[in-house]
Design a protein around this motif. Structure first.
Motif, mmCIF file in Angstrom:
data_model
loop_
_atom_site.group_PDB
_atom_site.id
_atom_site.type_symbol
_atom_site.label_atom_id
_atom_site.label_comp_id
_atom_site.label_asym_id
_atom_site.label_seq_id
_atom_site.Cartn_x
_atom_site.Cartn_y
_atom_site.Cartn_z
ATOM 1 N N CYS A 56 0.772 -1.279 0.607
ATOM 2 C CA CYS A 56 -0.307 0.154 0.237
ATOM 3 C C CYS A 56 0.771 1.179 -0.046
ATOM 4 O O CYS A 56 1.820 1.983 1.174
ATOM 5 C CB CYS A 56 -1.171 0.254 1.126
ATOM 6 N N ASP A 57 1.144 2.290 -0.922
ATOM 7 C CA ASP A 57 1.608 3.169 -1.220
ATOM 8 C C ASP A 57 3.469 2.228 -0.629
ATOM 9 O O ASP A 57 4.050 1.515 -1.039
ATOM 10 C CB ASP A 57 1.186 4.050 -0.587
ATOM 11 N N ASP A 58 3.978 3.198 0.742
ATOM 12 C CA ASP A 58 5.623 2.824 0.577
ATOM 13 C C ASP A 58 5.352 1.429 2.294
ATOM 14 O O ASP A 58 5.997 1.306 3.172
ATOM 15 C CB ASP A 58 5.774 4.458 0.923
ATOM 16 N N ILE A 59 3.831 1.541 1.943
ATOM 17 C CA ILE A 59 4.307 0.433 3.054
ATOM 18 C C ILE A 59 3.893 -0.978 2.807
ATOM 19 O O ILE A 59 2.719 -1.802 2.047
ATOM 20 C CB ILE A 59 2.854 0.461 4.541
ATOM 21 N N GLY A 60 4.102 -1.961 3.730
ATOM 22 C CA GLY A 60 4.410 -4.176 2.683
ATOM 23 C C GLY A 60 4.111 -4.338 3.784
ATOM 24 O O GLY A 60 4.859 -4.138 5.065
ATOM 25 N N PHE A 61 3.641 -5.693 3.426
ATOM 26 C CA PHE A 61 3.014 -6.514 4.726
ATOM 27 C C PHE A 61 3.749 -7.745 3.926
ATOM 28 O O PHE A 61 3.041 -8.168 2.820
ATOM 29 C CB PHE A 61 1.525 -6.590 4.663
ATOM 30 N N VAL A 79 12.643 -1.994 0.892
ATOM 31 C CA VAL A 79 12.379 -3.380 0.904
ATOM 32 C C VAL A 79 10.984 -4.024 0.503
ATOM 33 O O VAL A 79 10.281 -3.963 -0.387
ATOM 34 C CB VAL A 79 12.786 -4.585 1.536
ATOM 35 N N VAL A 80 10.031 -1.675 0.298
ATOM 36 C CA VAL A 80 9.224 -2.788 0.422
ATOM 37 C C VAL A 80 9.212 -2.301 -1.676
ATOM 38 O O VAL A 80 7.749 -2.787 -2.078
ATOM 39 C CB VAL A 80 8.170 -0.895 0.383
#
Length: 471
Positions: A223-228, A258-259
């Motif tokens: 999500c934009d610059d946040i990863g899971f 890393v995102v």
């Protein structure tokens, strides 16, 4: 004339046998498999080659090879500055060698400046993921193996539809076999709201696609610059409560450069399924932490067994401690040897498995291999219910690995998996701490426990073990 025809027929039959033998010798990677098919083809001149054509030629592996070649062909277009980091400084030689091994296997440098946060069960992970979707303004990319109906699936579907309604580029990729886990499919109506949805090799008769062993087991949300990423699917089962069939798991929120690697992994999968390969953003997110990370994408059909080779190499390089948590534990012969060797040279090797497994036959098959590990000094615990789907590796106070891959033949040979290497002592403390806290409330199993099992139980376990390459 009749005699000549009989001779020609006999020659043709034996020629078919030798064609099958030649194919097995040239393509089989396991000598036991090659030997078995060679004997079958020669001893059963007509039936043997027929059986080999039906069951011996791995169409799954052939199709996987095409997938991996297609991905390799497009990867140069995805070359981008991922903020490469030098190997960690002031670390033991074995840690530096682990970094070198991952770089050789993936051709990717470590990516520095990341911050990773463990999210335990759906109780912590789903609110964080939903919030990230709700706050996204540019992109929401979701790849999951299972997207089940229920409260959780409905919440994700609603958030994804709302993101698309406000102009966000929302794409959802679900595995074709994973769609069969739920009768109702919350993702099916998403295209009506502007969400782009694709399936990874869905099984169908027309046109025929029965590659049921080729599954996209990767879990990615960007999500934009946040990863899971991690091992958690989208399902109500991951929310711990008083309900039966709950599943324990750990997912991870990722911030930092890393995102972009997670975004790249999603776009490669999306491109394979749709033929659309969009460009990556020109810049990577700013550094926000101290973790050095590397994404590992593995699947059948590649020239190297990336994850299996990496697991073996890392464990062979361990000097002090190895902590493993996995739901399915049927390691390869090479990985078994690495675990035994590590324990025999004095490394503290501890493996945590679920005491209750959602696949009983895998649970039973595992008992068959445990004596070889226990006799070498590997220590093994079974944690109490509910079923634990968590996949973690922590080595020597510095190295960790998280992701979607189990330590079994399906993950290491058949599935398309995504793991992440993490070089960071602080993150290792979190991962190893979770494993150690689980050990504190788990039951250790000893060799004498297995020796006392009734004969019928040992036979059941061995029968399941025979089929372990296909479980």
């Amino acid at each position: 004339m009749i005699l000549l025809l009989e001779v020609l027929g006999l020659v043709a039959v034996h020629a078919l046998s030798w064609v099958a033998v030649s194919h097995a010798l040239l393509t089989k990677r396991d000598p036991r498999s090659a030997l078995g098919w060679t004997v079958t083809a020669l001893l059963l001149p007509i039936l043997g080659p027929l059986l080999y054509v039906l069951f011996g030629i791995s169409r799954a592996e052939s199709r996987a090879s095409r997938i991996m070649r297609q991905q390799a062909a497009i990867e140069p277009e995805y070359a981008h500055p991922v903020c490469p980091a030098e190997p960690p400084e002031f670390v033991p030689d074995n840690i530096a060698l682990m970094e070198h091994l991952g770089r050789r296997l993936t051709d990717q440098h470590l990516c520095g400046g990341n911050a990773l946060t463990p999210l335990h069960n759906g109780n912590e992970a789903y609110p964080a993921m939903l919030q990230a979707i709700q706050e996204a303004r540019r992109q929401v990319f979701l790849a999951t193996y299972i997207f089940n109906a229920g409260t959780t699936g409905a919440a994700f579907a609603e958030a994804l539809a709302a993101a698309a309604a406000r102009g966000v580029d929302v794409r959802v990729l679900v595995d074709g076999i994973g769609t069969l886990y739920s009768w109702r499919k919350p993702w099916k109506k998403l295209p009506e709201y502007g969400v782009r949805v694709a399936l990874f090799l869905p099984p169908k008769l027309f046109p025929p696609n029965l590659s049921i062993n080729l599954r996209n087991h990767r879990k990615v949300l960007v999500c934009d610059d946040i990863g899971f990423t991690g091992g958690m699917n989208i399902s109500d089962d991951n929310i711990l409560s008083n309900r039966k069939n709950c599943v324990q798991d750990v997912h991870f929120r990722c911030l930092g450069p890393v995102v972009n690697q997670l975004r790249r992994a999603f776009l490669l999968n999306w491109g394979f399924c749709t033929g659309e390969y969009g460009s990556l953003p020109p810049s990577c997110p700013s550094p926000v932490g101290d973790s050095r990370c590397r994404i590992l994408m593995d699947g059948p059909g590649s020239q190297a067994d990336i994850l299996n080779d990496l697991f073996c190499g890392v464990i062979n390089g361990a000097r002090r401690s190895v902590r493993i948590m996995t739901p399915y534990f049927l390691p390869s012969h090479e990985l078994m040897s690495s675990l035994r060797s590590a324990a025999q040279r004095g490394v503290d090797v501890r493996v945590v498995l679920p005491g209750k497994n959602n696949l009983p036959y895998v649970h039973w098959a595992t008992f068959r291999i445990l004596p070889d590990l226990l006799s070498a000094g590997v220590r093994i615990w079974y944690q109490p219910p509910p079923f634990a789907h968590t996949k973690l590796l922590a080595v020597d106070g510095y190295y960790s690995q998280i992701g979607s891959a189990n330590l079994d033949a399906r993950s290491l040979r058949l599935n398309f998996e995504l793991n992440m290497e993490v070089f960071d002592p602080s993150f290792h403390t979190l991962v190893a701490g979770h494993v150690n806290s689980t050990i504190a409330r788990s039951r250790e199993i000893y060799l004498r426990d297995l020796q006392r099992q009734p004969l019928w139980v040992k036979l059941r376990n061995a029968a399941c073990w025979i089929f372990s390459p296909y479980l």
